[in-house]
Design an enzyme around this catalytic site. Structure first.
Site, short mmCIF file in Angstrom:
data_model
loop_
_atom_site.label_atom_id
_atom_site.label_comp_id
_atom_site.label_asym_id
_atom_site.label_seq_id
_atom_site.Cartn_x
_atom_site.Cartn_y
_atom_site.Cartn_z
N ASP A 8 1.31 2.06 -10.89
CA ASP A 8 0.36 3.51 -9.87
C ASP A 8 1.03 5.08 -11.22
O ASP A 8 1.50 4.85 -11.29
CB ASP A 8 0.30 3.33 -8.79
CG ASP A 8 0.14 2.91 -8.06
OD1 ASP A 8 -0.88 1.54 -8.65
OD2 ASP A 8 0.81 1.95 -7.18
N ASP B 61 0.64 -0.07 -3.20
CA ASP B 61 1.44 0.99 -1.20
C ASP B 61 0.18 0.45 -0.06
O ASP B 61 0.43 1.03 0.30
CB ASP B 61 0.93 2.65 -1.72
CG ASP B 61 -1.11 3.00 -1.89
OD1 ASP B 61 -1.23 2.29 -2.20
OD2 ASP B 61 -0.60 3.93 -1.74
N ASP C 251 -3.94 -3.65 -0.96
CA ASP C 251 -2.98 -3.97 -3.11
C ASP C 251 -2.08 -5.41 -2.57
O ASP C 251 -1.92 -5.98 -3.89
CB ASP C 251 -2.62 -2.79 -3.26
CG ASP C 251 -3.02 -1.72 -3.78
OD1 ASP C 251 -3.70 -1.94 -3.77
OD2 ASP C 251 -2.04 -0.99 -3.46
#
Length: 1001
Positions: free
Chosen positions: A386, A646, A650
């Site tokens: 990310d 997170d 996901d």
């Protein structure tokens, strides 16, 4: 990782906060402001149409609108259902309800300690040892001789010692992980007996009054009793891409995030009865499957078992059919191969190594929830990370160097005026960013008197302050917000030239991935702060961005030095992703997520989508389903992939990745689906974990070579001695060797080793090649010693040592002193082999850990003492003189030194050839895949079952966390959510009615 800060600044991430100023990278357009209401039509709240004192509603009544309209039931009826009021519950009632409803958390499965202990004895290697124990106690009971109790007890002791060590280390590591997971327990602000206090969320019960504000996680399902400009992000639960505005009476769900405002509510459901809990139970627990390490263990175990099996069959034919051994004598020889050849400690050593490694990784704030992920992390070749909070700080900042001004004001003046137009308390991300840009945050209100402040709202998309300047007494007004909105407000000193400059600046910001925040100012005549001003004038444009973390660039360089390619996967805009990539040295070769659906452009440089994904530095505008696709395709190209995430959405990608990593601040769902949970932000923790996992991998590889080599060494050596000299080595002494070896080898879990600079992989052909070479060489060292003892008087002639009864030559091939000599020689050099297998260069160039060296010295001291003093008749050995001890040590040292040269010779010849063949095979596989030929093979059921028998028992997730493992979005219409919340309230009320309070009137 989707972040509030990015969303608040108008990012295009899947989860987007509509209650923050959208500051997009776009050209300003002249347009009139439109005030369009996108809210739902108001529905008038109703009361239940039944006597609320009669709570005993049946299930079929819940949807009967003639009795209760669950979609619109008023909060007052909720209070009556739950037998509470807005002062909260009393402490005594809260305790009673905890007993009634249980804690506010999902149930976690506790592992039975006794079964966990026994599980260490459940694998094919242990079965062979257990079979050997049965042979010693049952089959040996013949020819008028008692059962072989000594060997039976020794084998059982060996099994229990291995299981005890593994169990102890596993429990310790599990407890350490549990402590860290417990430290993540969320807090909740609750009103009890009229007083607000903070408690753990797990202590909440239906009927509690809770409070939450911007940034807080909603601790339980509740109905709102107060709501001030509240907006809730439910994306992690429902897959809704936009935060939802809430009002009094609306429901909020456990695990959702408050994005704006503050609220109070009454808890209607907790734990497994929440929307999150119900969804988790529908998805089911994610069961561990046969992992990569289990497959490796199965293959190593098969190698050892096949080696033993070949020589056991050979002994049966040779000893019984050829030499006409009696039943018991032949059985003892077979026991030697079974006991000595089985690397019984292998599953335990690897489990202990991983368990200790998990504790070491915990020091870097990385919680391992699937222990075999450590081994897979060492082999990871691509890390998909990310951007927000991992590569960047997750804190918006003004880029001072690119501030644009359009009037007589300096850049610092523009920042100060923008800070005036910001909240100083209960700030959102934009306000916090602007005020934080001041040298002293107190300047945001110093020298002015606040007269009126209009906070941001989704319609106007700007904030505004009217204040009196204390130094001059004049009234002034400042506004900041979305560029298109602000320029539309401006009427003073506005020109075509200024608008063209603004358009160019906004376009430049967009190209660089910076978000624009426009600031305008006007003066107000007279003393009426609500009066018209002299017209807004555009004074500046503030560029806002999420800066990279200070350690990220160095960390990425470190990752690349370790052979791990880092790819950015973000939900943010493409321009922002490219700018961040440039600043971090990741590169700006990035693509929007739509290419995953549309594929590469025709005639472009990429022939296929797979090639494009492999070549890309990152992807922007990514949704959770895109992450899954990226991981799947990279794995299809032969890479081991780590993925960060997170949110609950996901979870599919985290589960699909070889190593799923839940970043700091992740939801419980993401933590449940992940293999590693980080408790600190940033990428450096992941790189520390990669380096640590490679150290652990090296320890496991070193042991695997050693274990296979010892198997070959024992099996081949004692089989040849039996064939050539009819040498009958006592089985009990092999047990002693195995026991001392296991005790020493356990210290490998803390050995000092160097991590490799490239991703590790299990090349079993290399391991087996080394093992065969070492094993045959060590076999030769023992056979040579025995041959000299039997065939010559060399040792008597040179050193004056004798065998049993003063014999100068071992004419009796089963001389008890000769047994002791062989025992000590085998014990010393076999264990010393670990110093060769653990080093890449000469053994003395890489210093072992103190624990390993001390354990080796103690084991050999014990072995030497046994050889001197152990006159044990049942083991068929006799004590030898100190002269023999010295001879054996010198003999082993002489034979030990060339082991390093054997290692180097193997590297230069066989290992080099194996690697060339491996590289050629990989190249062919890549060519085949690029042409669309599938390279995967379907595994047979028999092979899968065999590998599952080696399944690691260290399942921390079942004791320390909960496995949620969302496989897809949980979608539900808003009216169904509201109906669901009313059902929850009614069910809690019905339970309370069946269990009335003892203190109730």
């Amino acid at each position: 990782m989707s972040s509030p800060t990015e969303k608040e600044a108008g990012s295009t991430e899947p989860v987007k906060d509509t209650n923050q100023p959208e500051i997009p990278s776009e050209e300003p357009e002249k347009r009139k402001r439109e005030y369009k209401d996108f809210g739902h039509d108001e529905v008038k709240a109703t009361h239940a149409k039944v006597d609320m004192s009669q709570i005993q509603l049946r299930a079929e009544d819940l949807y009967d609108k003639e009795k209760v309209d669950l979609e619109t039931i008023v909060v007052e009826d909720v209070f009556r259902l739950l037998q509470c009021d807005d002062n909260g519950l009393s402490p005594e009632e809260a305790i009673r309800r905890i007993e009634l409803f249980g804690p506010n958390k999902l149930e976690s499965e506790e592992q039975n300690a006794f079964l966990q202990f026994l599980s260490f004895m459940w694998n094919p290697l242990s079965w062979v040892m257990e079979g050997a124990a049965l042979v010693a106690i049952v089959l040996s009971n013949g020819e008028h001789q008692p059962p072989d109790w000594e060997d039976f007890i020794g084998i059982v002791l060996l099994l229990f010692v291995n299981s005890a060590i593994g169990f102890y280390e596993e429990r310790n590591a599990g407890n350490a992980v549990k402590a860290l997971m417990d430290s993540l327990a969320p807090k909740a602000k609750v009103k009890r007996a009229g007083q607000w206090k903070e408690i753990e969320s797990s202590d909440l019960v239906p009927g509690d009054m809770v409070s939450f504000k911007i940034g807080d996680i909603v601790p339980a399902d509740c109905r709102l009793t107060e709501a001030i400009n509240i907006s809730i992000d439910q994306a992690a639960l429902t897959g809704e891409s936009l935060p939802q505005s809430k009002k009094v009476g609306d429901q909020c769900f456990s695990g959702s995030t408050c994005k704006q405002g503050e609220a109070e509510g009454v808890v209607i459901s907790t734990g497994p009865n929440t929307f999150f809990g119900r969804a988790a139970s529908l998805v089911g627990q994610d069961d561990d499957t046969t992992g990569h390490l289990q497959k490796i263990l199965a293959q190593i175990g098969s190698f050892c078992l096949i080696s033993i099996g070949i020589f056991v069959i050979a002994e049966i034919f040779c000893l019984y059919a050829g030499f006409r051994y009696n039943y018991r004598r032949g059985l003892n020889n077979i026991l030697v191969l079974l006991i000595g050849g089985i690397p019984i400690a292998m599953p335990t050593v690897l489990s202990v190594t991983l368990a200790v490694g998990a504790q070491q990784l915990a020091k870097y704030k990385a919680i391992v929830t699937r222990i075999t992920a450590i081994e897979e992390l060492a082999a990871v070749t691509i890390l998909c990370s990310d951007k927000t909070g991992t590569l960047t700080t997750n804190k918006l900042t003004i880029d001072r160097e690119t501030i644009r001004t359009y009037g007589p004001f300096s850049a610092e003046d523009v920042i100060l005026l923008a800070a005036y137009a910001s909240r100083t308390e209960n700030q959102d991300a934009i306000d916090s960013c602007v005020v934080g840009a001041l040298t002293e945050t107190s300047r945001a209100r110093s020298g002015i008197k606040l007269l009126d402040f209009k906070p941001f709202n989704p319609v106007d998309k700007r904030t505004e302050i009217t204040y009196r300047e204390e130094s001059t007494g004049r009234l002034k007004r400042v506004t900041k917000g979305m560029t298109g909105i602000i320029i539309e407000l401006c009427t003073r000193n506005k020109s075509e030239e200024q608008e063209n400059k603004l358009e160019a600046d906004v376009e430049e910001f967009a190209m660089r991935g910076l978000r624009a925040l426009a600031v305008a100012y006007e003066e107000v005549e007279g003393d009426d702060f609500e009066g018209e001003g002299n017209g807004f004038e555009l004074i500046g444009l503030l560029p806002i961005f999420d800066p990279p973390r200070s350690d990220t660039k160095q960390t990425i360089d470190d990752a690349m030095a370790l052979g791990v390619k880092v790819k950015m996967v973000t939900g943010d805009q493409l321009a922002i992703a490219k700018e961040t990539g440039r600043r971090l040295g990741l590169g700006d070769h990035m693509y929007p997520a739509k290419v995953l659906k549309d594929g590469p452009e025709a005639g472009g440089k990429h022939a296929s989508l797979d090639e494009m994904i492999l070549d890309a530095d990152g992807f922007a505008g990514v949704f959770p389903e895109h992450k899954y696709e990226i991981v799947k395709r990279l794995q299809g190209l032969g890479h081991l992939v780590a993925m960060t995430g997170d949110g609950a959405n996901d979870a599919p990608a985290l589960s699909r990745a070889n190593v799923g990593i839940a970043v700091e601040g992740a939801t419980d769902a993401a933590r449940g689906a992940a293999d590693i949970v980080l408790t600190e932000p940033g990428l450096s923790t992941i790189v520390h974990a990669i380096r640590g996992s490679r150290i652990i991998f090296q320890r496991m590889r070193n042991y695997s070579i050693y274990a296979c080599a010892v198997t070959i060494r024992i099996v081949v050596c004692f089989a040849i001695l039996a064939f050539a000299f009819k040498f009958d080595f006592p089985p009990f002494m092999v047990l002693i060797i195995a026991l001392l070896n296991d005790g020493t080898i356990m210290t490998l879990s803390v050995d000092r080793v160097l991590p490799s600079n490239s991703p590790d992989s299990w090349d079993l052909a290399e391991i087996f090649s080394y093992a065969v070479a070492y094993g045959i060489y060590l076999t030769a060292s023992t056979i040579a010693l025995v041959a000299i003892c039997i065939k010559t008087t060399f040792f008597y002639d040179k050193f004056g040592v004798v065998f049993e009864n003063g014999a100068i030559q071992a004419t009796n091939h089963n001389d008890r002193c000769l047994h002791s000599i062989v025992y000590l020689q085998v014990a010393i050099i076999s264990q010393a082999l670990i110093f060769v297998t653990r080093s890449h260069s000469f053994f003395f160039m890489e210093r072992p850990s103190v624990a390993l060296f001390v354990a080796f010295c103690i084991a050999q001291l014990i072995s030497s003492i046994i050889a001197v003093y152990a006159n044990w008749g049942f083991t068929d050995i006799h004590g030898i003189s100190g002269g023999w001890i010295g001879i054996i040590w010198i003999w082993d040292i002489i034979w030990f030194v060339p082991l390093d040269w054997i290692k180097f010779a193997m590297k230069a010849t066989i290992i080099k050839s194996l690697r060339e063949r491996h590289n050629a095979a990989m190249a062919q596989a890549t060519i085949a895949q690029s042409s669309g030929v599938p390279m995967t093979r379907t595994q047979s059921r028999a092979a899968s079952v065999h590998e599952s028998l080696y399944k690691n028992r260290v399942s921390f997730i079942r004791r320390a966390a909960r496995k949620v493992g969302f496989g897809q979005k949980v979608s539900m219409k808003p009216e169904e959510l509201q109906r669901f919340s009313s059902i929850q309230a009614q069910r809690a009320g019905a339970t309370l009615a069946r269990n009335p309070s003892r203190t109730a009137a």
